[in-house]
Design an enzyme around this catalytic site. Structure first.
Site, PDB file in Angstrom:
ATOM      1  N   TYR A  66       0.775  -1.204  -0.128  1.00  0.00           N
ATOM      2  CA  TYR A  66       0.026   0.023   0.044  1.00  0.00           C
ATOM      3  C   TYR A  66       0.770   1.114   0.044  1.00  0.00           C
ATOM      4  CZ  TYR A  66      -4.682  -0.957   0.315  1.00  0.00           C
ATOM      5  OH  TYR A  66      -6.127  -1.130  -0.504  1.00  0.00           O
ATOM      6  N   GLU A  68      -0.488   4.885  -0.365  1.00  0.00           N
ATOM      7  CA  GLU A  68      -1.340   6.209  -0.648  1.00  0.00           C
ATOM      8  C   GLU A  68      -0.643   7.274  -0.342  1.00  0.00           C
ATOM      9  OE1 GLU A  68      -5.085   5.397   1.434  1.00  0.00           O
ATOM     10  OE2 GLU A  68      -5.821   3.978   0.290  1.00  0.00           O
ATOM     11  N   ASP A 243      -7.353  14.816 -23.469  1.00  0.00           N
ATOM     12  CA  ASP A 243      -7.090  13.401 -23.229  1.00  0.00           C
ATOM     13  C   ASP A 243      -6.466  12.729 -24.388  1.00  0.00           C
ATOM     14  OD1 ASP A 243      -7.915  10.684 -23.217  1.00  0.00           O
ATOM     15  OD2 ASP A 243      -9.848  10.837 -22.424  1.00  0.00           O
ATOM     16  N   THR A 272      -3.815   7.075 -21.302  1.00  0.00           N
ATOM     17  CA  THR A 272      -3.573   5.944 -20.723  1.00  0.00           C
ATOM     18  C   THR A 272      -2.278   5.342 -21.222  1.00  0.00           C
ATOM     19  OG1 THR A 272      -4.558   5.039 -22.665  1.00  0.00           O
ATOM     20  CG2 THR A 272      -6.055   4.983 -20.875  1.00  0.00           C
ATOM     21  N   LYS A 275      -2.381   1.925 -24.904  1.00  0.00           N
ATOM     22  CA  LYS A 275      -2.909   2.102 -26.151  1.00  0.00           C
ATOM     23  C   LYS A 275      -1.565   1.963 -27.013  1.00  0.00           C
ATOM     24  CE  LYS A 275      -7.594   3.391 -24.984  1.00  0.00           C
ATOM     25  NZ  LYS A 275      -7.664   4.159 -23.787  1.00  0.00           N
ATOM     26  N   ARG A 281      -1.364  -1.601 -18.680  1.00  0.00           N
ATOM     27  CA  ARG A 281      -2.694  -1.077 -18.544  1.00  0.00           C
ATOM     28  C   ARG A 281      -2.956   0.002 -17.480  1.00  0.00           C
ATOM     29  NH1 ARG A 281      -7.402  -2.309 -20.765  1.00  0.00           N
ATOM     30  NH2 ARG A 281      -6.153  -3.694 -22.129  1.00  0.00           N
TER      31      ARG A 281
HETATM   32  N1  DSN Z   1     -12.038   1.684 -24.254  1.00  0.00           N
HETATM   33  C1  DSN Z   1     -11.267   2.625 -24.983  1.00  0.00           C
HETATM   34  C2  DSN Z   1     -11.382   2.573 -26.180  1.00  0.00           C
HETATM   35  O1  DSN Z   1     -11.579   1.381 -26.862  1.00  0.00           O
HETATM   36  O2  DSN Z   1     -11.004   3.687 -27.001  1.00  0.00           O
HETATM   37  C3  DSN Z   1     -11.695   3.885 -24.326  1.00  0.00           C
HETATM   38  O3  DSN Z   1     -12.146   3.826 -22.969  1.00  0.00           O
END
Ligand code: DSN
Length: 480
Positions: A66, A68, A243, A272, A275, A281
């Site tokens: 942990y 925090e 974003d 994120t 991607k 992730r």
């Molecule tokens: N799930 C992501 C996507 O496929 O674009 C966005 O949250």
């Protein structure tokens, strides 16, 4: 240097043996997942294949700790190694993106966006409010004043891109918490061209006067001019939040530079890491120094305890993305998306905006007489993994949809180039043209079930597997 492929193979085989000693079905599902990912064409625009180094980093005892709080300021004892990990991940992120500040704790993109929203509210609303009230924090407020502050925090305006134009759920979509915690309005795209209309967006911002303008997308196949977005935000006194979850890899890899690079223009950037950036992730936030103290309060303001094993993997992934070959990879993602788009256009398939200049293409399958849901299912049964997606003003709504979204980051990682992406377009078009709507149990036309000409799915699946055999995933990793 050690043979990393052999080491990886033996690491995974031994790990799976340990797992199988407790729950063999999980070990088996893990093996099967690799076999399935190896054999199919992964075209989901938000997916990728992280490196063995990134994946292995996540399987450690950092998961048990942990932590925090923030580096050097934790609510738990014994966080010295987590401090090392978090500081390194943040340093790599700052260097990679040229950002003033990085926060690497968010567990996902949605967590990153929620954290950013509350950080902006804390900076823009709560901070000045407390200052006017002459107190340092809300614990010093009377109950009546706290009620007033709560009313103001919950009475702010957000302007984001609509879901069917390519925005994300968290950009103010009504059913999402972002559409409930803010008074929201949405901007869309030009009905003729499908492109962002900056003049219409500016007019809407002048009228609505949002506290936050959100730029960025999940299903818009074009680049955004963030310098223009910042001009609009400045004119109406809004905070610009970008974003970049989908295109972070193209920013890191210097494909998006100048006006298309969000970092120099936005106050706050969320993302994120899994991607196009090809990490574990998770989520992260970049911000200017001005917003840093508020973002730093993400845990425990919004987030649960940080996933230290994932922060460690983020550090590894950011370090990978700082290597020069990542820039080649990022450019290949964009070049391959062009090849894929051209492959569809020359075969008569309609694309939203008529093409792409990022990592994704959005097919409009309505001229083929099928829904996005039917197209997605027929493709899946043919060994092609995609996801259905709304197109602007979609008559089939967000469940059945009229579109299919495809992205190139994952197959680019496997080494496919323009010729292979043309072949991929050929396979997909063949499936779609041989697919027709099925019927419901009552004999009515269905938006979900589909029929496909005999043998097409089987032949496509075999062709997909053959193509994928030429571009092995994790070459040398043998789980037999
Ligand atoms: N799930 C992501 C996507 O496929 O674009 C966005 O949250």
């Amino acid at each position: 240097m050690a043979d990393l492929t052999a080491l990886t193979s033996s690491a995974y085989n031994q790990a799976l043996e340990v797992i199988a000693s407790v729950e063999p079905r999980i070990a088996e599902a893990t093996r099967q997942e690799l076999a399935d990912q190896r054999a199919s064409l992964k075209l989901i625009a938000s997916e990728n294949y992280a490196s063995p180094a990134v994946l292995l980093t996540m399987g450690s005892w950092f998961s048990d700790k942990y932590a925090e709080g923030t580096v050097g300021h934790r609510f738990y004892a014994g966080c010295q190694n987590v401090d090392t990990v978090e500081a390194l991940a943040a340093e790599h992120a700052r260097e990679l993106f040229g950002a003033e500040y990085a926060y690497v704790q968010p567990h996902s993109g949605i967590d990153a966006n929620l954290t950013a929203y509350w950080a902006i509210l804390a900076h823009r609303v709560e901070g000045p409010w407390l200052q006017n009230a002459g107190v340092k924090n809300m614990n010093e407020l009377s109950e009546a004043d706290w009620e007033k502050l709560r009313g103001e925090l919950g009475n702010q305006r957000l302007l984001g891109m609509s879901l069917d134009a390519g925005g994300h759920l968290t950009h103010g979509f009504r059913p999402n918490i972002s559409g409930k915690m803010f008074h929201q309005q949405q901007y869309g795209t030009d009905p003729e061209t499908g492109l962002l209309d900056y003049d219409a967006l500016a007019a809407k911002a002048r009228e609505f006067k949002p506290l936050i303008i959100v730029a960025g997308y999940s299903a818009y196949p074009r680049r955004v001019n963030f310098a223009k977005m910042r001009e609009i935000a400045d004119e109406v006194g809004a905070t610009l939040m970008v974003d970049m979850a989908h295109f972070a890899g193209l920013v890191a890899g210097k494909v998006f530079t100048g006006d298309e690079d969000p970092i120099p223009h936005a106050h706050v950037v969320t993302s994120t890491s899994h991607k196009s950036l090809r990490g574990p992730r998770g989520g992260f936030i970049l911000a200017t120094e001005e917003y840093a103290p508020s973002v730093d309060r993400g845990c425990p303001m919004v987030l649960g305890g940080p996933l230290s094993h994932v922060m460690a993997a983020k550090a590894v992934a950011f370090a990978e993305a700082r290597r020069p070959d990542f820039q080649t990879y990022a450019q290949n993602i964009a070049d391959n998306a062009q090849a894929l788009a051209e492959g569809f256009l020359k075969r008569g398939i309609k694309l939203v905006t008529g093409g792409t200049d990022n990592h994704l293409v959005l097919l409009d399958v309505s001229p083929l007489g099928i829904t996005g849901r039917q197209a997605e299912s027929a493709l899946l049964d043919s060994g092609v993994v995609t996801n259905r997606n709304s197109v602007p003003s979609d008559p089939n709504g967000a469940w059945y949809t009229s579109g299919v979204r495809l992205g190139t980051p994952a197959l680019t990682t496997r080494g496919l180039g323009g010729d292979e992406f043309d072949q991929v377009a050929e396979l997909i078009v063949n499936v779609l043209r041989k697919t027709s709507p099925g019927t419901t149990a009552a004999g009515a036309p269905s938006k979900a079930s589909y029929a496909i000409e005999d043998g097409v799915a089987e032949r496509t699946k075999a062709a997909a597997a053959e193509l994928m055999d030429r571009f092995p995933l994790y070459p040398g990793l043998d789980l037999s």
